[in-house]
Design an enzyme around this catalytic site. Structure first.
Site, PDB file in Angstrom:
ATOM      1  N   ASP A   1       0.933  -1.352   0.194  1.00 39.89           N
ATOM      2  CA  ASP A   1      -0.013  -0.049  -0.060  1.00 39.89           C
ATOM      3  C   ASP A   1       0.934   1.287  -0.073  1.00 39.89           C
ATOM      4  O   ASP A   1       2.338   1.110   0.184  1.00 39.89           O
ATOM      5  CB  ASP A   1      -0.848   0.096   1.190  1.00 39.89           C
ATOM      6  CG  ASP A   1      -0.290  -0.440   2.462  1.00 39.89           C
ATOM      7  OD1 ASP A   1       1.085   0.032   2.600  1.00 39.89           O
ATOM      8  OD2 ASP A   1      -0.987  -1.068   3.396  1.00 39.89           O
TER       9      ASP A   1
ATOM     10  N   ASP B   1       1.703   4.843   1.765  1.00 35.38           N
ATOM     11  CA  ASP B   1       1.115   5.928   2.820  1.00 35.38           C
ATOM     12  C   ASP B   1       1.753   7.332   2.331  1.00 35.38           C
ATOM     13  O   ASP B   1       3.086   7.528   1.864  1.00 35.38           O
ATOM     14  CB  ASP B   1       1.859   5.235   4.064  1.00 35.38           C
ATOM     15  CG  ASP B   1       1.281   3.972   4.442  1.00 35.38           C
ATOM     16  OD1 ASP B   1       0.179   3.771   4.231  1.00 35.38           O
ATOM     17  OD2 ASP B   1       2.120   3.094   5.224  1.00 35.38           O
TER      18      ASP B   1
ATOM     19  N   ASP C   1      10.439   2.876  12.984  1.00 36.07           N
ATOM     20  CA  ASP C   1      11.123   1.842  13.293  1.00 36.07           C
ATOM     21  C   ASP C   1      12.535   1.543  12.949  1.00 36.07           C
ATOM     22  O   ASP C   1      13.442   1.519  13.916  1.00 36.07           O
ATOM     23  CB  ASP C   1      10.175   0.530  13.704  1.00 36.07           C
ATOM     24  CG  ASP C   1       9.626   0.166  11.950  1.00 36.07           C
ATOM     25  OD1 ASP C   1       9.926   0.990  11.074  1.00 36.07           O
ATOM     26  OD2 ASP C   1       8.928  -0.764  11.965  1.00 36.07           O
TER      27      ASP C   1
HETATM   28  P1  ATP Z   1       4.279  -3.626   4.741  1.00 34.33           P
HETATM   29  O1  ATP Z   1       4.882  -3.731   3.535  1.00 34.33           O
HETATM   30  O2  ATP Z   1       4.244  -5.018   5.525  1.00 34.33           O
HETATM   31  O3  ATP Z   1       3.024  -2.916   5.009  1.00 34.33           O
HETATM   32  P2  ATP Z   1       5.441  -1.368   6.397  1.00 34.33           P
HETATM   33  O4  ATP Z   1       6.721  -0.863   6.419  1.00 34.33           O
HETATM   34  O5  ATP Z   1       4.507  -0.531   5.347  1.00 34.33           O
HETATM   35  O6  ATP Z   1       5.452  -2.910   5.813  1.00 34.33           O
HETATM   36  P3  ATP Z   1       3.218  -0.791   7.932  1.00 34.33           P
HETATM   37  O7  ATP Z   1       2.828  -1.437   9.237  1.00 34.33           O
HETATM   38  O8  ATP Z   1       2.550  -0.589   6.973  1.00 34.33           O
HETATM   39  O9  ATP Z   1       4.887  -1.350   7.410  1.00 34.33           O
HETATM   40  O10 ATP Z   1       3.777   0.465   8.622  1.00 34.33           O
HETATM   41  C1  ATP Z   1       4.066   1.593   7.882  1.00 34.33           C
HETATM   42  C2  ATP Z   1       5.082   2.463   8.354  1.00 34.33           C
HETATM   43  O11 ATP Z   1       5.011   3.003   9.640  1.00 34.33           O
HETATM   44  C3  ATP Z   1       6.576   1.624   8.515  1.00 34.33           C
HETATM   45  O12 ATP Z   1       7.077   1.687   7.314  1.00 34.33           O
HETATM   46  C4  ATP Z   1       7.213   2.542   9.615  1.00 34.33           C
HETATM   47  O13 ATP Z   1       8.056   3.550   9.021  1.00 34.33           O
HETATM   48  C5  ATP Z   1       6.130   2.919  10.290  1.00 34.33           C
HETATM   49  N1  ATP Z   1       5.793   1.974  11.568  1.00 34.33           N
HETATM   50  C6  ATP Z   1       4.872   0.855  11.720  1.00 34.33           C
HETATM   51  N2  ATP Z   1       4.975   0.348  12.798  1.00 34.33           N
HETATM   52  C7  ATP Z   1       5.846   0.948  13.468  1.00 34.33           C
HETATM   53  C8  ATP Z   1       6.346   0.896  14.987  1.00 34.33           C
HETATM   54  N3  ATP Z   1       5.773  -0.259  15.670  1.00 34.33           N
HETATM   55  N4  ATP Z   1       7.228   1.684  15.447  1.00 34.33           N
HETATM   56  C9  ATP Z   1       7.764   2.932  14.628  1.00 34.33           C
HETATM   57  N5  ATP Z   1       7.403   2.883  13.364  1.00 34.33           N
HETATM   58  C10 ATP Z   1       6.276   2.134  12.815  1.00 34.33           C
HETATM   59 MG    MG Z   2       2.634  -0.689   4.814  1.00 36.89          MG
END
Ligand code: ATP
Ligand code: MG
Length: 454
Positions: free
Chosen positions: A58, A60, A150
């Site tokens: 997705d 963001d 993170d």
């Molecule tokens: P995916 O492809 O699995 O969605 P993602 O990195 O986009 O991986 P998300 O859970 O969608 O993961 O979160 C979006 C963003 O928000 C992450 O890339 C990170 O920058 C931030 N994020 C998510 N969870 C945390 C957390 N627990 N602590 C700090 N930052 C976080």
């Molecule tokens: Mg994501």
């Protein structure tokens, strides 16, 4: 506060991200924010994935527009979230998340921000006695927004104003080296939010990235603190861990780090010292991954069966040896499991019931020749039960001939269904009623499909 690395900007000529890879709704939203004088970045996992030439799950967006300003700009906007206020933009086929830049400052750095109305409460950070963040909803600068994320590889931003990539934390370098590294001190960051340990494992397994050695050491040391995370959140995270096609490497990393035993103490105990049991579970998970690679999305219940089924079946067998009938023994094992697991992870009762249903169906699938197979394939839990038979066939010789039989039968199933005389099976309603009144024992896991009593 985390110490920032020197800012690195990668120009559009230096990177491989093309706007064609970004969804049209996302692009339109970024442009709209930009045209209205706001900063508009693509952020988080999508930038990481585009740079790795993977398709993002997705997109963001992060901006300096406040939630109210975003709402004014987009008619399809809904504000959501208690802990963090976010804007959701609803399009016909996707929901975009637009968040205002946030800071993660320690409480002493808090400042009252210029705020009015509902969303304008004083900024709040709150940590518990052991340093876990309970609340943080302070608007911040783009840099602060990157630093609160993170991992360095998750803190990159793609700027729609000039198509550059902005890197405050060394994420570009780590991505090139294929390393997962928390932003700042790993001990502090994993203590603030223990779920980050699971996220490190997830990205390592799914993206084939190495967890930086010092970080891995800290993670192993802190693994038992995962139980401090909310059980409902852990359930969601665990599904993301295991259902995305890398369950087998995830299982290995969880095991080696100590996270597996902390998340599932009963399973950890059962696996201890038994390579055969471990091999069973690993084979199930590898088979689950093959389903995902083959474009099948396994259900949460099927994943739970792959991970916990061998143990539950073994426990049911032990109870059976004490003279308890099979289904009753399985019910007791499942009920015990649901009671035990809710200490760390909330498995919805309905899903627990389906897990039980999958396992309870197995003896009927093994019975050769089966009784009334046409009626069996009409049962709602048949497909999942069959897939479990397939998953476990890798390690269970005795599954192979039933599997072959059923595959051949299903290949002709449309004909078999059509050929069945209309009155062969008693009406489902009647059967259900009778079963419930007379025979169904109460069970904590027993809210799923009816037990197999064919
Ligand atoms: P995916 O492809 O699995 O969605 P993602 O990195 O986009 O991986 P998300 O859970 O969608 O993961 O979160 C979006 C963003 O928000 C992450 O890339 C990170 O920058 C931030 N994020 C998510 N969870 C945390 C957390 N627990 N602590 C700090 N930052 C976080
Ligand atoms: Mg994501």
């Amino acid at each position: 506060m985390v110490r920032a690395m020197p800012l690195r900007i990668m120009t559009r000529e230096e990177h491989n991200i093309s706007r064609k890879q970004v969804s049209p709704n996302t692009l339109r939203t970024l442009y709209r924010l930009h045209e209205n004088g706001f900063i508009a970045y693509l952020v988080g996992g999508c930038v990481r994935d585009l740079l790795l030439e993977r398709t993002p799950k997705d997109f963001d967006i992060a901006t300096d527009a406040t939630p109210t300003q975003i709402k004014r700009l987009f008619r399809n906007c809904r504000l959501v979230g208690r802990r963090f206020r976010l804007a959701h933009l609803h399009f016909q086929d996707e929901i975009l998340e637009v968040s205002t830049f946030r800071a993660l400052a320690p409480p002493e750095e808090e400042e009252i921000q210029e705020e009015t109305g509902d969303e304008h409460r004083p900024p709040r950070h709150l940590k518990d006695d052991e340093g876990m963040v309970l609340r943080d909803n302070v608007f911040g600068t783009p840099e602060e927004d990157a630093l609160r994320r993170d991992f360095t590889i998750n803190a990159l931003a793609y700027n729609i104003a000039d198509f550059t990539i902005i890197d405050y934390t060394g994420g570009l370098e780590d991505l090139q080296q294929r390393i997962i590294r928390p932003i700042g001190d790993p001990y502090v960051r994993f203590t603030e939010d223990p779920v980050r340990m699971i996220r490190a494992v997830r990205f390592s397994a799914s993206h084939d990235l190495a967890i930086e050695p010092a970080t891995w050491e800290v993670l192993c040391g802190l693994s038992s603190t995962i139980s401090r995370a909310a059980p409902a959140r852990l359930y969601e995270e665990i599904l993301k861990l295991f259902l995305k096609g890398s369950a087998r490497p995830v299982f290995g990393l969880l095991g080696r780090s100590g996270l597996l035993a902390a998340l599932f103490p009963g399973l950890g105990h059962w696996l201890q010292g038994s390579d055969v049991r471990r091999t069973f579970v690993e084979a199930n998970l590898a088979a689950l991954d093959r389903l995902v690679l083959g474009d099948t999305s396994p259900s949460p219940a099927l994943f739970l069966a792959a991970l916990f089924g061998p143990r539950l079946e073994e426990e049911a067998l032990e109870r059976q040896r004490d003279g308890i009938p099979h289904l009753q023994a399985l019910d007791a094992a499942c009920a015990q499991f649901m009671k035990e697991i809710c200490q760390t992870v909330t498995i919805p009762v309905r899903i627990g019931g389906r897990l039980r249903g999958i396992l309870a169906f197995q003896p009927s699938l093994h019975r050769m020749p089966p009784r009334r197979p046409t009626a069996m394939i009409r049962r709602p839990d048949f497909a999942e039960a069959m897939t479990y038979l397939l998953l476990t066939a890798g390690t269970r010789q005795e599954n192979r001939s039933p599997l072959k039989w059923w595959e051949a039968f299903l290949a002709n199933a449309p004909a078999a269904l059509a050929a069945e005389p209309a009155g062969e099976a008693p009406p489902a309603r009647q059967r259900k009623k009778r079963r419930r009144r007379r025979r169904r024992p109460a069970s904590a896991a027993g809210q799923g499909n009816g037990p197999d009593r064919e």
